[in-house]
Write an enzyme that holds these catalytic residues in place. Structure first.
Site, short mmCIF file in Angstrom:
data_model
loop_
_atom_site.label_atom_id
_atom_site.label_comp_id
_atom_site.label_asym_id
_atom_site.label_seq_id
_atom_site.Cartn_x
_atom_site.Cartn_y
_atom_site.Cartn_z
N HIS A 19 -14.54 0.04 -3.28
CA HIS A 19 -15.52 0.77 -2.47
C HIS A 19 -16.31 -0.18 -1.58
O HIS A 19 -16.61 0.13 -0.43
CB HIS A 19 -16.48 1.55 -3.37
CG HIS A 19 -15.75 2.49 -4.28
ND1 HIS A 19 -15.96 2.54 -5.63
CD2 HIS A 19 -14.77 3.38 -4.04
CE1 HIS A 19 -15.16 3.42 -6.18
NE2 HIS A 19 -14.41 3.94 -5.24
N ASP A 115 -20.73 6.40 0.50
CA ASP A 115 -19.30 6.58 0.20
C ASP A 115 -19.13 7.64 -0.89
O ASP A 115 -20.09 8.27 -1.33
CB ASP A 115 -18.61 5.24 -0.10
CG ASP A 115 -18.96 4.69 -1.46
OD1 ASP A 115 -19.68 5.35 -2.22
OD2 ASP A 115 -18.49 3.58 -1.77
N GLN A 347 -5.58 -11.07 -1.33
CA GLN A 347 -4.55 -10.10 -0.93
C GLN A 347 -4.42 -9.95 0.59
O GLN A 347 -3.32 -9.84 1.12
CB GLN A 347 -4.84 -8.74 -1.56
CG GLN A 347 -3.87 -7.66 -1.15
CD GLN A 347 -3.95 -6.46 -2.06
OE1 GLN A 347 -3.87 -6.59 -3.27
NE2 GLN A 347 -4.10 -5.30 -1.50
N TRP A 365 -5.96 3.12 -1.74
CA TRP A 365 -5.84 3.34 -0.29
C TRP A 365 -6.09 2.08 0.52
O TRP A 365 -5.49 1.88 1.58
CB TRP A 365 -6.74 4.49 0.16
CG TRP A 365 -6.41 4.97 1.54
CD1 TRP A 365 -7.23 4.98 2.63
CD2 TRP A 365 -5.14 5.48 2.00
NE1 TRP A 365 -6.57 5.46 3.73
CE2 TRP A 365 -5.29 5.77 3.37
CE3 TRP A 365 -3.90 5.70 1.39
CZ2 TRP A 365 -4.24 6.30 4.13
CZ3 TRP A 365 -2.85 6.22 2.15
CH2 TRP A 365 -3.04 6.51 3.50
N ASN A 366 -6.99 1.20 0.04
CA ASN A 366 -7.18 -0.06 0.78
C ASN A 366 -5.88 -0.86 0.77
O ASN A 366 -5.44 -1.34 1.82
CB ASN A 366 -8.28 -0.92 0.13
CG ASN A 366 -9.64 -0.28 0.22
OD1 ASN A 366 -10.12 0.02 1.31
ND2 ASN A 366 -10.26 -0.02 -0.91
N GLU A 370 -3.67 -1.93 3.93
CA GLU A 370 -3.47 -3.36 4.20
C GLU A 370 -1.97 -3.64 4.35
O GLU A 370 -1.55 -4.46 5.17
CB GLU A 370 -4.07 -4.20 3.06
CG GLU A 370 -5.61 -4.23 3.12
CD GLU A 370 -6.28 -4.63 1.80
OE1 GLU A 370 -5.59 -5.11 0.88
OE2 GLU A 370 -7.51 -4.45 1.68
N GLN A 387 -4.34 7.68 -6.89
CA GLN A 387 -3.18 6.85 -6.54
C GLN A 387 -1.85 7.60 -6.57
O GLN A 387 -0.95 7.30 -5.78
CB GLN A 387 -3.13 5.63 -7.49
CG GLN A 387 -4.31 4.69 -7.28
CD GLN A 387 -4.62 3.84 -8.49
OE1 GLN A 387 -3.82 3.73 -9.41
NE2 GLN A 387 -5.79 3.22 -8.49
N1 UDP Z 1 -7.78 -7.02 -3.90
C1 UDP Z 1 -7.70 -8.37 -3.65
N2 UDP Z 1 -7.10 -9.15 -4.58
C2 UDP Z 1 -6.57 -8.69 -5.73
C3 UDP Z 1 -6.65 -7.29 -5.98
C4 UDP Z 1 -7.24 -6.49 -5.03
O1 UDP Z 1 -8.17 -8.86 -2.61
O2 UDP Z 1 -6.04 -9.46 -6.52
C5 UDP Z 1 -8.43 -6.14 -2.89
C6 UDP Z 1 -7.40 -5.42 -2.04
O3 UDP Z 1 -7.04 -6.24 -0.96
C7 UDP Z 1 -8.15 -4.16 -1.65
C8 UDP Z 1 -9.09 -3.92 -2.82
O4 UDP Z 1 -9.18 -5.13 -3.54
O5 UDP Z 1 -8.90 -4.39 -0.48
C9 UDP Z 1 -8.57 -2.86 -3.77
O6 UDP Z 1 -8.75 -1.60 -3.19
P1 UDP Z 1 -7.69 -0.43 -3.39
O7 UDP Z 1 -8.23 0.76 -2.69
O8 UDP Z 1 -6.35 -0.87 -3.01
O9 UDP Z 1 -7.65 -0.18 -4.94
P2 UDP Z 1 -8.76 -0.02 -6.07
O10 UDP Z 1 -9.09 -1.37 -6.53
O11 UDP Z 1 -9.92 0.70 -5.45
O12 UDP Z 1 -8.04 0.77 -7.10
#
Ligand code: UDP
Length: 468
Positions: A19, A115, A347, A365-366, A370, A387
């Site tokens: 978030h 959010d 990531q 979704w992030n 990406e 998801q």
């Molecule tokens: N992320 C990262 N490194 C990791 C795991 C996740 O930078 O090892 C970042 C990823 O790039 C994204 C966010 O954490 O921006 C995860 O958001 P997402 O909506 O994909 O999933 P959530 O964590 O909310 O389930």
């Protein structure tokens, strides 16, 4: 239109990096492209280096325009409190501090953008303080659409009966319907309440773009939706994702990636919270090995029956680096083709790298966006939250992903199937079509965000409301 730089807007991000990351991206976009002054209010479960760096980098890039405030929040909850009620309660506990912080500002923000898990602040804070009220949905338009229809979900309904809402065709297909029915009653109640808050907002910003979700975005404009569900305008303003520019000295992982051939590496990660069981971790390791492809795997110590166990823990201990839970000899056998990272990896930088050819993702979704903005095909492995719905969109609707036969949150995905999925994308002809489609979306995402693009215009129109 030229925006007076004094226009000040407050953003409120709920707990969890999934978030905070997109909220900070929205702040950067409003500041950099639209000249708006921003205060980001963050609710964080615990201090971690990743969060600190995220907040620090936003303010250091635009010190004149972006300020960040970490709100004090309730952190101790009984272990039986679920993720959704916990998140809502944590945000609720910050309201006194949020109210007094806004009241104490000389240049008072004209709008509050909250959010998904912070929508209670619409009434509790924005309405009370006479601010414009906006919601920022960090997931896609389809999930938002389904969320609005949750009041029509009847738990006692025949499980094969699709959901009908007023003057509507069936809203969800069987798979999605079953998924919603599997949510706890309390969770559905909370999500229905969120929908009612959203319907009271002046607008909803969604992290998606017109070309990707035209079909769903049009549904919000239909009279039957507006008449029965919500008249709140929906603005697609995405994809807002981190740019993936290298920071500081190059980590070993990125140096390793530099040495790999173009599009030869499969990146495996389950977001900020995803956690696998011990047996699934072993099966995944052996599946990657069997696929005979190069890989980077962000691996976490296994936990049984709690697929979001790492949600609020991005810190890790030295023990995590022992990888004792991986199959015997795995690290040795794969040392020339694989790179295993404990807990967290950069990531955004990895997905930008030309050596990456596919992403085994939990479909947050992030992460999905990406992957798309970098033209990387996805292998879906949904675990929790929305998801599963995202995975269906990515495979069936956008055609940019392949997925397993079994539901990875319930059944064991076996090594043969893992290897097969990886090879479908990396080696088989099927992968060529998938890559072509994801590259088309990559181009349309860029176009949407450029000056004059659909998302740029959409956000400009919202910013105009801040000035009137
Ligand atoms: N992320 C990262 N490194 C990791 C795991 C996740 O930078 O090892 C970042 C990823 O790039 C994204 C966010 O954490 O921006 C995860 O958001 P997402 O909506 O994909 O999933 P959530 O964590 O909310 O389930």
């Amino acid at each position: 239109m030229v925006i007076p730089s004094k226009v000040h807007v407050a953003l409120l991000a709920s707990p969890g990096l999934g978030h905070l990351i997109p909220t900070v991206e929205l702040a950067k976009c409003l500041a950099a492209k639209h000249g708006v002054t921003i205060t980001v209010f963050a609710v964080i479960p615990e201090d971690t280096p990743v969060q600190d760096e995220l907040l620090r980098s936003a303010t250091s890039l635009w010190p004149e325009l972006i300020n960040t405030v970490v709100l004090p929040s309730e952190k101790d909850f009984p272990s039986d409190v679920g993720v959704v009620p916990r998140m809502l309660a944590m945000v609720r506990s910050t309201f006194p501090a949020l109210r007094s912080s806004i009241n104490g500002m000389v240049n008072k923000p004209v709008a509050l953008i909250v959010d998904y898990f912070s929508t209670e602040a619409i009434e509790a804070i924005a309405q009370e303080l006479n601010m414009l009220k906006y919601v920022f949905i960090a997931t896609n338009a389809r999930c938002l659409y389904y969320n609005f229809y949750l009041p029509y979900v009847k738990k006692e309904a025949n499980r094969d009966e699709p959901i009908y809402a007023p003057e509507s065709e069936p809203i969800m297909d069987d798979g999605q319907f079953k998924l919603v029915l599997s949510l706890a009653d309390q969770t559905i109640k909370e999500l229905v309440r969120v929908a009612s808050h959203m319907a009271a907002a002046d607008g909803i910003l969604v992290n998606t773009w017109e070309d990707l979700e035209a079909k769903t975005l049009n549904l919000f404009k239909e009279e039957r939706f507006m008449k029965h569900i919500s008249r709140t305008p929906v603005h697609p303003i995405g994809p807002l994702v981190r740019a993936g520019e290298p920071t500081g000295s190059k980590p070993e992982l990125m140096k390793w990636l530099d040495r790999q051939p173009n599009k030869s590496v499969v990146y495996v990660s389950f977001g900020s919270g995803g956690t696998l069981s011990a047996q699934q971790t072993i099966e995944l390791a052996l599946g990657l090995e069997l696929s005979e492809q190069r890989f980077i795997w962000v691996v976490r110590p296994p936990i049984e029956n709690d697929s979001c166990a790492s949600l609020f823990k991005s810190k890790h201990s030295d023990e995590d680096e022992l990888f004792e839970y991986l199959p015997d000899g795995f690290l040795n056998r794969t040392r020339n083709v694989g790179f295993v990272v404990p807990m967290w990896a950069p990531q955004e930088e990895i997905l930008t790298h030309g050596s990456v050819g596919a992403f085994v993702s939990h479909c947050g979704w992030n992460s999905s966006q990406e992957s798309i903005v970098n033209g990387v095909p996805i292998i879906t492995w949904p675990l929790y939250a929305e998801q599963h719905l995202n995975a269906v969109l990515l495979t069936k609707e956008f055609g940019i992903a392949v997925g397993p036969q079994e539901d990875p949150s319930k059944e064991l995905v076996k090594r043969d199937e893992i290897a097969k999925m990886v090879r479908r994308v990396m080696v088989n002809e099927e992968g060529i079509g998938i890559r072509t489609r994801v590259n088309e979306f990559k181009a349309s995402a860029k176009e949407a965000l450029s000056e004059g693009g659909t998302s740029y215009i959409s956000l400009s129109k919202v910013v105009e409301k801040f000035v009137i």
